[in-house]
Design a protein around this motif. Structure first.
Motif, PDB file in Angstrom:
ATOM      1  N   ARG A 163       0.844  -1.178   0.000  1.00 39.88           N
ATOM      2  CA  ARG A 163       0.000   0.000   0.000  1.00 39.88           C
ATOM      3  C   ARG A 163       0.888   1.240   0.000  1.00 39.88           C
ATOM      4  O   ARG A 163       1.932   1.271   0.641  1.00 39.88           O
ATOM      5  CB  ARG A 163      -0.873  -0.004   1.265  1.00 39.88           C
ATOM      6  N   LEU A 164       0.465   2.221  -0.763  1.00 39.10           N
ATOM      7  CA  LEU A 164       1.204   3.483  -0.811  1.00 39.10           C
ATOM      8  C   LEU A 164       0.241   4.569  -0.378  1.00 39.10           C
ATOM      9  O   LEU A 164      -0.803   4.748  -0.998  1.00 39.10           O
ATOM     10  CB  LEU A 164       1.689   3.733  -2.236  1.00 39.10           C
ATOM     11  N   SER A 165       0.554   5.247   0.703  1.00 37.62           N
ATOM     12  CA  SER A 165      -0.377   6.306   1.096  1.00 37.62           C
ATOM     13  C   SER A 165       0.349   7.600   1.382  1.00 37.62           C
ATOM     14  O   SER A 165       1.490   7.606   1.848  1.00 37.62           O
ATOM     15  CB  SER A 165      -1.221   5.876   2.294  1.00 37.62           C
ATOM     16  N   ILE A 166      -0.328   8.672   1.061  1.00 33.84           N
ATOM     17  CA  ILE A 166       0.183   9.985   1.428  1.00 33.84           C
ATOM     18  C   ILE A 166      -0.863  10.647   2.306  1.00 33.84           C
ATOM     19  O   ILE A 166      -2.067  10.471   2.101  1.00 33.84           O
ATOM     20  CB  ILE A 166       0.496  10.855   0.193  1.00 33.84           C
ATOM     21  N   GLU A 167      -0.393  11.331   3.317  1.00 32.47           N
ATOM     22  CA  GLU A 167      -1.318  11.920   4.285  1.00 32.47           C
ATOM     23  C   GLU A 167      -0.995  13.376   4.530  1.00 32.47           C
ATOM     24  O   GLU A 167       0.118  13.710   4.930  1.00 32.47           O
ATOM     25  CB  GLU A 167      -1.250  11.142   5.610  1.00 32.47           C
ATOM     26  N   GLY A 168      -1.966  14.212   4.274  1.00 34.24           N
ATOM     27  CA  GLY A 168      -1.857  15.639   4.588  1.00 34.24           C
ATOM     28  C   GLY A 168      -0.652  16.312   3.977  1.00 34.24           C
ATOM     29  O   GLY A 168       0.016  17.121   4.612  1.00 34.24           O
ATOM     30  N   LEU A 169      -0.366  15.988   2.698  1.00 36.14           N
ATOM     31  CA  LEU A 169       0.812  16.532   2.044  1.00 36.14           C
ATOM     32  C   LEU A 169       0.610  18.002   1.668  1.00 36.14           C
ATOM     33  O   LEU A 169      -0.394  18.373   1.078  1.00 36.14           O
ATOM     34  CB  LEU A 169       1.056  15.731   0.764  1.00 36.14           C
ATOM     35  N   ASN A 170       1.571  18.837   2.004  1.00 29.94           N
ATOM     36  CA  ASN A 170       1.547  20.241   1.610  1.00 29.94           C
ATOM     37  C   ASN A 170       2.885  20.611   1.014  1.00 29.94           C
ATOM     38  O   ASN A 170       3.922  20.161   1.486  1.00 29.94           O
ATOM     39  CB  ASN A 170       1.283  21.141   2.818  1.00 29.94           C
ATOM     40  N   LYS A 171       2.836  21.423  -0.026  1.00 28.46           N
ATOM     41  CA  LYS A 171       4.087  21.882  -0.627  1.00 28.46           C
ATOM     42  C   LYS A 171       3.927  23.311  -1.135  1.00 28.46           C
ATOM     43  O   LYS A 171       2.981  23.625  -1.845  1.00 28.46           O
ATOM     44  CB  LYS A 171       4.470  20.967  -1.810  1.00 28.46           C
ATOM     45  N   TRP A 172       4.833  24.154  -0.703  1.00 29.27           N
ATOM     46  CA  TRP A 172       4.882  25.523  -1.206  1.00 29.27           C
ATOM     47  C   TRP A 172       6.138  25.696  -2.056  1.00 29.27           C
ATOM     48  O   TRP A 172       7.204  25.214  -1.682  1.00 29.27           O
ATOM     49  CB  TRP A 172       4.979  26.512  -0.052  1.00 29.27           C
ATOM     50  N   PHE A 173       6.004  26.398  -3.187  1.00 29.74           N
ATOM     51  CA  PHE A 173       7.184  26.922  -3.870  1.00 29.74           C
ATOM     52  C   PHE A 173       7.152  28.418  -3.639  1.00 29.74           C
ATOM     53  O   PHE A 173       6.382  29.111  -4.283  1.00 29.74           O
ATOM     54  CB  PHE A 173       7.161  26.613  -5.365  1.00 29.74           C
ATOM     55  N   GLY A 174       7.922  28.898  -2.725  1.00 29.88           N
ATOM     56  CA  GLY A 174       7.821  30.306  -2.342  1.00 29.88           C
ATOM     57  C   GLY A 174       6.442  30.542  -1.737  1.00 29.88           C
ATOM     58  O   GLY A 174       6.061  29.872  -0.781  1.00 29.88           O
ATOM     59  N   SER A 175       5.689  31.458  -2.339  1.00 29.84           N
ATOM     60  CA  SER A 175       4.358  31.733  -1.805  1.00 29.84           C
ATOM     61  C   SER A 175       3.290  30.963  -2.578  1.00 29.84           C
ATOM     62  O   SER A 175       2.098  31.153  -2.370  1.00 29.84           O
ATOM     63  CB  SER A 175       4.076  33.229  -1.899  1.00 29.84           C
ATOM     64  N   ASN A 176       3.743  30.101  -3.483  1.00 22.81           N
ATOM     65  CA  ASN A 176       2.826  29.346  -4.335  1.00 22.81           C
ATOM     66  C   ASN A 176       2.485  28.016  -3.655  1.00 22.81           C
ATOM     67  O   ASN A 176       3.329  27.141  -3.547  1.00 22.81           O
ATOM     68  CB  ASN A 176       3.522  29.137  -5.684  1.00 22.81           C
ATOM     69  N   HIS A 177       1.239  27.895  -3.192  1.00 18.98           N
ATOM     70  CA  HIS A 177       0.828  26.664  -2.511  1.00 18.98           C
ATOM     71  C   HIS A 177       0.460  25.634  -3.570  1.00 18.98           C
ATOM     72  O   HIS A 177      -0.643  25.638  -4.103  1.00 18.98           O
ATOM     73  CB  HIS A 177      -0.373  26.975  -1.607  1.00 18.98           C
ATOM     74  N   VAL A 178       1.394  24.741  -3.874  1.00 22.63           N
ATOM     75  CA  VAL A 178       1.256  23.879  -5.045  1.00 22.63           C
ATOM     76  C   VAL A 178       0.506  22.588  -4.741  1.00 22.63           C
ATOM     77  O   VAL A 178      -0.271  22.096  -5.555  1.00 22.63           O
ATOM     78  CB  VAL A 178       2.657  23.568  -5.627  1.00 22.63           C
ATOM     79  N   VAL A 179       0.743  22.022  -3.558  1.00 19.97           N
ATOM     80  CA  VAL A 179       0.008  20.823  -3.145  1.00 19.97           C
ATOM     81  C   VAL A 179      -0.680  21.144  -1.826  1.00 19.97           C
ATOM     82  O   VAL A 179      -0.035  21.573  -0.877  1.00 19.97           O
ATOM     83  CB  VAL A 179       0.950  19.609  -2.983  1.00 19.97           C
ATOM     84  N   LYS A 180      -2.004  20.962  -1.817  1.00 17.94           N
ATOM     85  CA  LYS A 180      -2.782  21.402  -0.658  1.00 17.94           C
ATOM     86  C   LYS A 180      -3.399  20.225   0.077  1.00 17.94           C
ATOM     87  O   LYS A 180      -4.373  19.633  -0.393  1.00 17.94           O
ATOM     88  CB  LYS A 180      -3.887  22.359  -1.105  1.00 17.94           C
ATOM     89  N   VAL A 195       4.565  10.303   3.756  1.00 11.57           N
ATOM     90  CA  VAL A 195       4.462   9.310   2.694  1.00 11.57           C
ATOM     91  C   VAL A 195       4.703   7.949   3.339  1.00 11.57           C
ATOM     92  O   VAL A 195       5.705   7.757   4.025  1.00 11.57           O
ATOM     93  CB  VAL A 195       5.511   9.563   1.597  1.00 11.57           C
ATOM     94  N   LEU A 196       3.771   7.039   3.160  1.00  9.85           N
ATOM     95  CA  LEU A 196       3.900   5.721   3.763  1.00  9.85           C
ATOM     96  C   LEU A 196       3.928   4.661   2.674  1.00  9.85           C
ATOM     97  O   LEU A 196       3.117   4.690   1.743  1.00  9.85           O
ATOM     98  CB  LEU A 196       2.721   5.440   4.698  1.00  9.85           C
ATOM     99  N   LEU A 197       4.884   3.740   2.799  1.00  6.01           N
ATOM    100  CA  LEU A 197       4.946   2.615   1.876  1.00  6.01           C
ATOM    101  C   LEU A 197       4.766   1.364   2.724  1.00  6.01           C
ATOM    102  O   LEU A 197       5.615   1.054   3.555  1.00  6.01           O
ATOM    103  CB  LEU A 197       6.299   2.616   1.157  1.00  6.01           C
ATOM    104  N   GLY A 198       3.648   0.665   2.514  1.00  8.82           N
ATOM    105  CA  GLY A 198       3.297  -0.387   3.457  1.00  8.82           C
ATOM    106  C   GLY A 198       3.064   0.266   4.799  1.00  8.82           C
ATOM    107  O   GLY A 198       2.336   1.254   4.895  1.00  8.82           O
ATOM    108  N   ASP A 199       3.735  -0.237   5.834  1.00 11.80           N
ATOM    109  CA  ASP A 199       3.589   0.384   7.149  1.00 11.80           C
ATOM    110  C   ASP A 199       4.762   1.300   7.469  1.00 11.80           C
ATOM    111  O   ASP A 199       4.836   1.855   8.557  1.00 11.80           O
ATOM    112  CB  ASP A 199       3.492  -0.703   8.228  1.00 11.80           C
TER     113      ASP A 199
END
Ligand SMILES: Nc1ncnc2c1ncn2[C@@H]1O[C@H](COP(=O)(O)OP(=O)(O)O)[C@@H](O)[C@H]1O
Ligand SMILES: [Mg+2]
Lengths: 386, 367
Positions: free
Chosen positions: A25-42, A82-86
């Protein structure tokens, strides 16, 4: 059409690939990414089941590649996991993640032969040349490239390079595959062919896969489940059928389908949806009080063109195009609304003819114009209407 | 009913062919050079080649002249103006102490050791630095750099003027830097970037070498390393580093970053990515840079003049010193020495040339 056939299987096919001991299982939880002031992943949270083929779909620039790169470890997230398996691999270096990626550009090593390219992940892991050669041959056979092992990337066509990139990804049997628009550099015919190949291979290998694309046809045909993104935020996740038949909001409704869903802007007044151009439909369900701006939506293939006075509203034909399997009729409604309707390919109509448009009201959608969210109110189907 | 012809614009005549002298400067066919053009171009090339090659020719014939032919004034054509003689070349095989060439053997060995070692070292370090600057974003704080420089000056003054023990001064300076770096960094947020670092490196070459060579001499004198290979190798390496970094930076920056990210995901470490993927793709640049640095070290005069006396003397020093001595200037021997001095560089140029080919990145990305 074969695409419709594969779509029908999708629900059952989750995890239905061949047993792959390392699929995780591959899971991502609550991922956020800013490039400068650009909120790219919310605040992106997605869980991909073992052996599932998940397609991350969204318009160009919505942050798909960034999300994928965070999963791969090529980019650091500002928050989230980012979780891969457990295992939590959020802070793991890419080389330790056991994730393979196919780049949009293929990223083949130009100074290495096909065999050396495919064998590189094994060489890095210290496998002996003869073990390597065997694994390389197996992987090359899987993508039908056994004959070209001694060539250099520059001597290959686009489709062949694509296969080498795939073989390099599968040769080490990773826990998960990531693919960033792998087909977008191919011509239309090859793309269709490689799509089927990819789907078959993923089924065969049963590797958990995240596939990024902006092409909704690719998403519909390949995915077990589709995750639709816009401006860095997840809009909806579900099987292709679910997101197509039951879009969660205006964005998803307008993104899926070709041509996409028709929209008519209007408002809810006293339990009716009203719009300029003489559109008025009674509603039922909650929230039909009134005063809210709303959008009515229906799919081109659900609607039909009829004689004036027999449909929901009357209008004139703007254009009619035979696309091969259907005739696409465009009608104008008001100043800036144009609607597309799919008619059988035998259908023929003159431009500027007066016509009516109708569709089964239970196939209609209602969205809040301000938030874009789907409204729970539905169009009241008159009793006795089929 | 009479048809009214539609008014048509008069067709323009095709452009007239060039005539007379202008025809000479038009190619007869697509993809060819015009006759006049080729005469001018090849004429200039021949002239320039003659200009460039004449010194080599002069060297070659001088090495074949007897002393009497040299002193009889300029003579140009062997077998016409003078009779070629191999006496100067025969000295090459004469290893007795009396031979004028016996003393070239050590400098020759020195030159080979120094030039090749320093080139290898310089290209290795410089290429890695250039790669780091092309791929990693550095943001050293301006305040911290300032603090470092000030502390260094203070330490130097403390040691030099007030006689504080070097190790104690260095330790205190280092400790102060660690302490101050954290607090000063909080107030001076301005930082410098990779481009600034790159410029700072190349700016090291702005200083005329003759200014730096005396301090360098004193430094090696202090540590007792004058007249050693190592001293010259280190100096050449440092002096040529900025050139390598500057040249290689662009080569590395032009390699698609996808390739390196792909290698990372394939499991390669940074070093392995560098040597397996980046270096082979940058080998054209590496070959050109290596050759340049090799030539610079091979022919370097000033630093070698200061740092070497006998043990580590290099060929340029030897050749420069050949115009003295009780026998006068041995032009024929000098010609032989210079010819054998040129050979290794030409050999390296031929060897490296095949790497300096284009199109190596073909097929890396896209279809
Ligand atoms: N390294 C970067 N630095 C700054 N902005 C970036 C960088 N990479 C991507 N972006 C920005 O992030 C947004 C999302 O990019 P991307 O993830 O590539 O979108 P997609 O793959 O969906 O087309 C874009 O607006 C892009 O300009
Ligand atoms: Mg992208």
């Amino acid at each position: 059409m074969s695409e419709a056939g594969t779509m029908a299987d999708d629900g059952a096919a989750i995890g239905g690939g061949r047993a792959h001991s390392r699929a995780r299982r591959l899971s991502i939880e609550g991922l956020n990414k800013w490039f400068g002031s650009n909120h790219v992943v919310k605040d992106l949270s997605i869980s991909v089941e073992p052996s599932e083929f998940l397609v991350l779909l969204g318009p160009s620039g919505c942050g798909k590649t960034t999300a994928l790169r965070i999963i791969a470890g090529l980019e650091q997230a500002d928050s989230g996991q980012v979780l891969l398996g457990d295992t939590d691999v959020t802070n793991e270096l890419p080389k330790y993640r056991d994730i393979a990626m196919v780049f949009q550009s293929y990223a083949l090593y130009p100074h290495k032969t096909v065999a050396e390219n495919i064998g590189f992940p094994l060489k890095v892991r210290g496998l002996k040349p003869d073990e390597r050669a065997e694994a390389v041959r197996d992987a090359a056979a899987q993508v039908h490239m056994e004959e070209l092992l001694e060539r250099y990337p520059r001597q290959l066509s686009g489709g062949q390079r694509q296969r080498v990139a795939l073989a390099r990804a599968i040769v080490r049997r990773p826990s998960a595959f990531l693919m960033d628009e792998p087909l977008s550099n191919l011509d239309a015919k090859l793309r269709g062919y490689m799509r089927a190949e990819l789907k078959h291979m993923q089924h065969e290998l049963g590797v958990t896969t995240v596939y990024v694309t902006h092409d909704q046809v690719e998403a519909m045909t390949l995915a077990h489940r589709v995750a639709i993104m816009d401006e860095g935020a997840l809009q909806q996740i579900g099987t292709p059928r679910e997101v197509y038949d039951n879009p969660a909001n205006l964005f998803v409704a307008g993104f899926m389908g070709s041509p996409p869903m028709n929209f008519i802007r209007g408002s809810i007044e006293n339990g009716r949806f009203e719009s300029g151009g003489g559109v008025g439909v009674p509603l039922e369900g909650e929230g039909v009080g009134g005063g809210t701006a709303a959008v009515m939506g229906f799919r081109p293939e659900d609607a039909e063109v009829a004689d004036p006075g027999t449909g929901l509203f009357d209008t004139t034909v703007y254009a009619a195009e035979l696309t091969g399997d259907v005739t696409l009729v465009t009608v104008a409604l008001g100043g800036d609304t144009s609607l597309a309707i799919k008619m059988p390919k035998e259908y023929d109509v003159d431009f500027d003819r007066n016509v009516a448009v109708r569709f089964p009201l239970e196939r209609g959608f209602l969205f809040d114009a301000a938030s874009g969210e789907r409204l729970s109110a539905r169009f009241a189907v008159p009793p006795g209407a089929a | 009913m009479a048809e009214i012809p539609a008014p048509t614009p008069a067709p323009l005549p095709a452009r007239a062919r060039a005539r007379g002298l202008r025809r000479w400067f038009e190619p007869a066919r697509i993809g060819q050079m015009s006759r006049g053009g080729s005469i001018v171009v090849y004429g200039l090339l021949v002239l320039w080649s003659a200009f460039v090659l004449f010194p080599f020719y002069w060297l070659a014939i001088t090495s074949l002249k007897l002393p009497v032919d040299v002193f009889d004034g300029p003579s140009f054509l062997p077998w016409v103006d003078f009779t070629p003689n191999l006496h100067a070349w025969a000295d090459l095989l004469d290893f007795s102490a009396k031979s004028p060439l016996a003393e070239t053997l050590t400098p020759y060995r020195n030159s080979v050791i120094i030039a090749f070692c320093s080139t290898a070292l310089c290209v290795l370090i410089g290429a890695m630095a250039a790669y780091a600057l092309a791929r990693i974003e550095y943001k050293p704080r301006l305040g911290n750099i300032l603090v470092f420089v000030v502390l260094m000056v203070v330490t130097a003054v403390a040691v030099g003027v007030y006689g504080v023990d070097l190790w104690i001064a260095a330790a205190v300076g280092g400790a102060l830097f660690v302490l101050l770096a954290r607090s000063v960094g909080r107030y001076f947020k301005r930082s410098v970037g990779n481009a600034d670092i790159l410029f700072w490196m190349i700016s090291q070459r702005i200083l005329p070498p003759v200014v730096a060579v005396v301090p360098i001499y004193m430094m090696f004198q202090k540590v007792g390393m004058l007249d050693t290979h190592l001293a010259i190798i280190l100096t050449y390496t440092v002096v040529n580093l900025p050139i390598v970094v500057w040249l290689m930076h662009d080569f590395f920056a032009s390699i698609p970053i996808d390739l390196e990210e792909s290698a990372q995901l394939d499991g390669a470490s940074r070093l392995m990515t560098f040597f397996e993927i980046v270096v082979p793709l940058a080998r054209a640049g590496l070959a050109a840079t290596t050759l340049l640095v090799l030539i610079l070290s091979w022919n370097e005069y000033l630093v070698a003049l200061f740092l070497s006396t006998t043990q580590a003397q290099t060929l340029p020093i030897l050749v420069a010193g050949m115009n003295g001595g009780e026998k006068g200037i041995l032009w024929w021997t000098m010609a032989v020495v210079i010819i054998i001095m040129i050979i290794p560089v030409i050999a390296m140029a031929l060897l490296l040339q095949r790497f300096i080919s284009k199109g190596i990145l073909l097929g890396a990305v896209k279809g």
